[in-house]
Design a protein around this motif. Structure first.
Motif, short mmCIF file in Angstrom:
data_model
loop_
_atom_site.label_atom_id
_atom_site.label_comp_id
_atom_site.label_asym_id
_atom_site.label_seq_id
_atom_site.Cartn_x
_atom_site.Cartn_y
_atom_site.Cartn_z
N ASN A 213 8.26 -4.57 -12.74
CA ASN A 213 7.93 -3.37 -11.82
C ASN A 213 6.54 -3.35 -11.37
O ASN A 213 6.48 -2.91 -10.21
N LYS A 214 5.74 -3.94 -11.98
CA LYS A 214 4.15 -4.14 -11.53
C LYS A 214 4.22 -4.76 -10.19
O LYS A 214 3.27 -4.88 -9.29
N SER A 217 5.70 -3.02 -7.55
CA SER A 217 4.56 -2.25 -7.03
C SER A 217 3.55 -2.81 -6.35
O SER A 217 2.99 -2.11 -5.18
N ARG A 224 5.20 1.47 -5.35
CA ARG A 224 6.27 1.35 -6.43
C ARG A 224 7.71 0.79 -5.95
O ARG A 224 7.82 0.82 -4.89
#
Length: 259
Positions: A213-214, A217, A224
């Motif tokens: 997810n990071k 992002s 995001r």
């Protein structure tokens, strides 16, 4: 399942594959909010499909769910007959919108990609889309709309997803040919290419893996990963008459990924 009661439909009618969850579910909900009746497919989970039907009906539209493995071309004739019966239930013999959304994922480097997995990806994401579209075209109204779901991965490269990305590239080429060949019928065809979206696709990795997810992002201009509600309203809008002059295009909806 369709009611036996015949009703006169003045609504637009959409067929959406893979409509019981994730991006497909969000798409049919947003179509229903615009007054569009929906025929959608699901692969295995009848309970999810029934819940989607109930959600659509609560919005005042009509929904009909059918089980279909979009990688099995041999099943398509039976599905087309179900579509014909459902359209009769709705008081018509034609539908307006087709969204080829159903899909699976596969992660492996080129050196480890198996022929079995490759064939499954081709069958679901390319061969199935090609021939289901072919079989449904005689039932589509002139002036209709087709959207094929591709992926941001057809533009940018993430090692380990070559087979999936390649079949999505094939879909983008197919879409341009649809736009050209169906022009005389005033049917538009466009590709929507999502970036990484927080659903249970790929085992929910974008949603549930903090490191992944990071990474998404950090490489996305808006900071995001996407959400289903970032995509469904856009697809519903693209199908509407507001976008009647958009044709043969690849539209990436990724928040500005890998710019």
């Amino acid at each position: 399942m369709p009611s036996e009661t015949q009703v006169n439909s003045k609504h637009k009618i959409a067929i959406v594959t893979g409509g019981s969850r994730g991006l497909g579910r969000n798409t049919i909900v947003n179509l229903a909010r615009r007054g569009v009746d929906v025929i959608f497919t699901y692969r295995a989970n009848r309970a999810e499909a029934d819940a989607a039907v109930a959600e659509i009906e609560a919005l005042g539209a009509r929904a009909f769910a059918f089980q279909l493995d979009t990688g099995r071309v041999s099943d398509f004739n039976a599905f087309v007959e179900q579509v014909k019966e459902t359209l009769q239930t709705l008081g018509t013999d034609r539908f307006d919108y087709l969204v080829n959304n159903a899909g699976n994922s596969y992660h492996a480097p080129i050196s480890e990609t198996t022929e079995e997995a490759f064939d499954e990806l081709v069958n679901i994401h390319f061969k199935g889309v090609y021939f289901l579209t072919q079989k449904l075209l005689p039932l589509m109204n002139d002036g209709g709309r087709i959207i094929n779901i591709s992926s941001g991965l057809a533009r940018f490269t993430v090692p380990g997803i070559s087979a999936y990305a390649s079949v999505k590239g094939a879909i983008e080429v197919f879409t341009r040919y649809l736009a050209k060949e169906l022009g005389p019928r005033r049917i538009t065809a466009n590709t929507v290419a999502p970036g990484a979206v927080q659903t249970d696709f790929s085992g929910g990795v974008v949603r549930d893996n903090p490191a992944y997810n990071k990474m998404v992002s950090d490489t996305t201009a808006l900071g995001r990963p996407g959400l289903p509600d970032d995509l469904g309203p856009m697809i519903a809008s693209l199908l509407s008459d507001d976008n009647r002059w958009v044709n043969g295009q690849r539209i990436e909806v990724s928040g500005g990924a890998n710019l």
